[in-house]
Write an enzyme that holds these catalytic residues in place. Structure first.
Site, PDB file in Angstrom:
ATOM      1  N   HIS A 185      -9.732   1.558   5.176  1.00  0.00           N
ATOM      2  CA  HIS A 185      -8.448   1.738   5.868  1.00  0.00           C
ATOM      3  C   HIS A 185      -8.663   2.735   7.006  1.00  0.00           C
ATOM      4  O   HIS A 185      -9.449   3.679   6.880  1.00  0.00           O
ATOM      5  CB  HIS A 185      -7.402   2.259   4.873  1.00  0.00           C
ATOM      6  CG  HIS A 185      -6.017   2.223   5.440  1.00  0.00           C
ATOM      7  ND1 HIS A 185      -5.577   3.161   6.340  1.00  0.00           N
ATOM      8  CD2 HIS A 185      -4.994   1.353   5.261  1.00  0.00           C
ATOM      9  CE1 HIS A 185      -4.329   2.867   6.693  1.00  0.00           C
ATOM     10  NE2 HIS A 185      -3.959   1.777   6.047  1.00  0.00           N
ATOM     11  N   SER A 244       3.026  -1.821  10.666  1.00  0.00           N
ATOM     12  CA  SER A 244       4.465  -1.862  10.976  1.00  0.00           C
ATOM     13  C   SER A 244       5.130  -3.195  10.621  1.00  0.00           C
ATOM     14  O   SER A 244       6.056  -3.618  11.311  1.00  0.00           O
ATOM     15  CB  SER A 244       4.721  -1.502  12.441  1.00  0.00           C
ATOM     16  OG  SER A 244       4.388  -0.144  12.657  1.00  0.00           O
ATOM     17  N   LYS A 266       0.085   4.228  -0.311  1.00  0.00           N
ATOM     18  CA  LYS A 266      -0.586   5.438   0.198  1.00  0.00           C
ATOM     19  C   LYS A 266      -0.313   6.594  -0.772  1.00  0.00           C
ATOM     20  O   LYS A 266      -0.279   6.364  -1.982  1.00  0.00           O
ATOM     21  CB  LYS A 266      -0.127   5.737   1.629  1.00  0.00           C
ATOM     22  CG  LYS A 266      -0.308   4.516   2.552  1.00  0.00           C
ATOM     23  CD  LYS A 266      -0.142   4.811   4.008  1.00  0.00           C
ATOM     24  CE  LYS A 266      -0.337   3.524   4.797  1.00  0.00           C
ATOM     25  NZ  LYS A 266      -0.275   3.716   6.230  1.00  0.00           N
ATOM     26  N   ASN A 312       0.867  -1.188   0.000  1.00  0.00           N
ATOM     27  CA  ASN A 312       0.000   0.000   0.000  1.00  0.00           C
ATOM     28  C   ASN A 312       0.905   1.239   0.000  1.00  0.00           C
ATOM     29  O   ASN A 312       1.434   1.626   1.035  1.00  0.00           O
ATOM     30  CB  ASN A 312      -0.893  -0.032   1.261  1.00  0.00           C
ATOM     31  CG  ASN A 312      -1.725   1.228   1.416  1.00  0.00           C
ATOM     32  OD1 ASN A 312      -1.856   2.024   0.488  1.00  0.00           O
ATOM     33  ND2 ASN A 312      -2.304   1.402   2.602  1.00  0.00           N
ATOM     34  N   GLU A 323      -7.005   5.141   7.928  1.00  0.00           N
ATOM     35  CA  GLU A 323      -6.769   6.540   7.534  1.00  0.00           C
ATOM     36  C   GLU A 323      -8.011   7.122   6.849  1.00  0.00           C
ATOM     37  O   GLU A 323      -8.253   8.329   6.917  1.00  0.00           O
ATOM     38  CB  GLU A 323      -5.517   6.626   6.642  1.00  0.00           C
ATOM     39  CG  GLU A 323      -4.257   6.458   7.490  1.00  0.00           C
ATOM     40  CD  GLU A 323      -3.069   5.849   6.792  1.00  0.00           C
ATOM     41  OE1 GLU A 323      -3.061   5.782   5.551  1.00  0.00           O
ATOM     42  OE2 GLU A 323      -2.129   5.413   7.497  1.00  0.00           O
ATOM     43  N   GLU A 380      -5.755  -4.547  10.972  1.00  0.00           N
ATOM     44  CA  GLU A 380      -4.737  -3.511  11.145  1.00  0.00           C
ATOM     45  C   GLU A 380      -5.036  -2.712  12.413  1.00  0.00           C
ATOM     46  O   GLU A 380      -5.839  -1.757  12.374  1.00  0.00           O
ATOM     47  CB  GLU A 380      -4.759  -2.547   9.948  1.00  0.00           C
ATOM     48  CG  GLU A 380      -4.455  -3.195   8.626  1.00  0.00           C
ATOM     49  CD  GLU A 380      -3.814  -2.187   7.658  1.00  0.00           C
ATOM     50  OE1 GLU A 380      -2.686  -2.437   7.237  1.00  0.00           O
ATOM     51  OE2 GLU A 380      -4.435  -1.152   7.376  1.00  0.00           O
ATOM     52  N   GLY A 392       2.214   2.512  11.007  1.00  0.00           N
ATOM     53  CA  GLY A 392       3.245   3.544  10.886  1.00  0.00           C
ATOM     54  C   GLY A 392       3.953   3.875  12.187  1.00  0.00           C
ATOM     55  O   GLY A 392       4.685   4.860  12.271  1.00  0.00           O
TER      56      GLY A 392
HETATM   57  P1  PGA Z   1       2.541   0.554   7.840  1.00  0.00           P
HETATM   58  O1  PGA Z   1       1.095   0.791   7.172  1.00  0.00           O
HETATM   59  O2  PGA Z   1       3.075  -0.726   7.263  1.00  0.00           O
HETATM   60  O3  PGA Z   1       3.332   1.758   7.444  1.00  0.00           O
HETATM   61  O4  PGA Z   1       2.329   0.450   9.306  1.00  0.00           O
HETATM   62  C1  PGA Z   1       0.221  -0.282   6.985  1.00  0.00           C
HETATM   63  C2  PGA Z   1      -1.065   0.242   6.424  1.00  0.00           C
HETATM   64  O5  PGA Z   1      -1.476   1.348   6.769  1.00  0.00           O
HETATM   65  O6  PGA Z   1      -1.727  -0.413   5.610  1.00  0.00           O
END
Ligand code: PGA
Length: 261
Positions: free
Chosen positions: A95, A208, A9, A7, A97, A163, A169
């Site tokens: 997601h 992460s 983003k 992903n 976000e 998640e 992150g």
């Molecule tokens: P990350 O993001 O691997 O940077 O923690 C995962 C995600 O948001 O899908």
């Protein structure tokens, strides 16, 4: 078959896209192990990614979101069908976000899932608790309500991404046993909702994941793959994760062959 989802983003440009796809495709071609890699770049790069792939099926493509209606006066939005026609085989929905920064409710997410399913694309539906919800002992109840509400229109196999919001992150992940427990719980809910595993619904972990922790997370029998943000943007770190997933899949194949003879 392990499923590794990149992903990006809101990262990357056309040059990086070309170089990333060349490196990751080459990595995938090195071993004939059975892992699936789904690349989710920003939507503006999907058509280019599709034409770069041509007949090469080593990578599948996904989008990061879509609108919950099929068309209309929704300035700036993109429909599931448009994304499909640009090359997406999968669309990430819900997601955290999107839930947190765009105020998306499970009701909206359920409508998006419906659109995705209607156009014949597979939704990757994200669920996960916040830090305070976990601390209060509510992780399972939060995940259950997100799952039940978000999947209420789903009648075909989909991908669930567990998640935990606090792991995204942050560099922190749940303990392995906590990941395994939540995946077992999600799979039991999917069974109850008749989205059973033999109808190909899979549960992947996100938050992460990196080249250092991928082996222990992907080795959990409950975990069907990983959704990777930060560590997917650079081809080098993503290829290290692919290597880990390929080795685990090969080892599993050898072990199950040895057990069957
Ligand atoms: P990350 O993001 O691997 O940077 O923690 C995962 C995600 O948001 O899908």
């Amino acid at each position: 078959m392990s499923m590794i989802i990149a992903n990006w983003k809101m990262h990357g440009d056309a040059l990086e896209l070309r170089s990333w796809m060349a490196q990751v495709s080459a990595k995938m071609a090195q071993k004939s192990s059975q892992i699936e890699v789904i690349f989710c770049p920003p939507a503006v790069f999907l058509s280019e990614a599709k034409s770069l792939l041509g007949d090469n099926k080593t990578l599948l493509l996904g989008a990061q979101d879509c609108h919950h209606e099929s068309c209309g006066a929704f300035t700036g939005d993109i429909s599931a069908d448009m994304l499909k026609k640009s090359g997406a085989d999968y669309i990430i929905i819900g997601h955290s976000e999107r839930r947190l920064l765009h105020g998306e409710t499970s009701e909206i997410i359920a409508k998006k899932c419906n659109q995705v399913q209607l156009v014949g694309v597979i939704p990757v539906v994200c669920v996960g608790e916040s830090e305070s919800e976990r601390a209060a002992g509510n992780a399972e109840s939060v995940v259950k309500s997100q799952l039940v509400e978000s999947l209420k229109h789903i009648t075909r196999p989909c991908i669930i991404a567990y998640e935990p919001v606090w792991a995204i992150g942050s560099g922190s992940t749940p303990k392995l046993e906590e990941i395994a427990q939540m995946h077992r719980y999600i799979k039991s809910l999917c069974d109850q909702m008749q989205l059973t595993r033999d109808r190909a619904t899979r549960v992947v972990y996100g938050g992460s994941v990196n080249a250092q922790n991928a082996a222990s997370i992907l080795a959990l029998p409950e975990v069907d793959g990983a959704l990777i943000g930060s560590a997917s943007v650079k081809a080098e770190s993503f290829c290290e994760i692919i290597e880990v997933a390929q080795l685990l899949t090969l080892n599993r194949a050898v072990t199950s062959h040895a057990a069957s003879v």
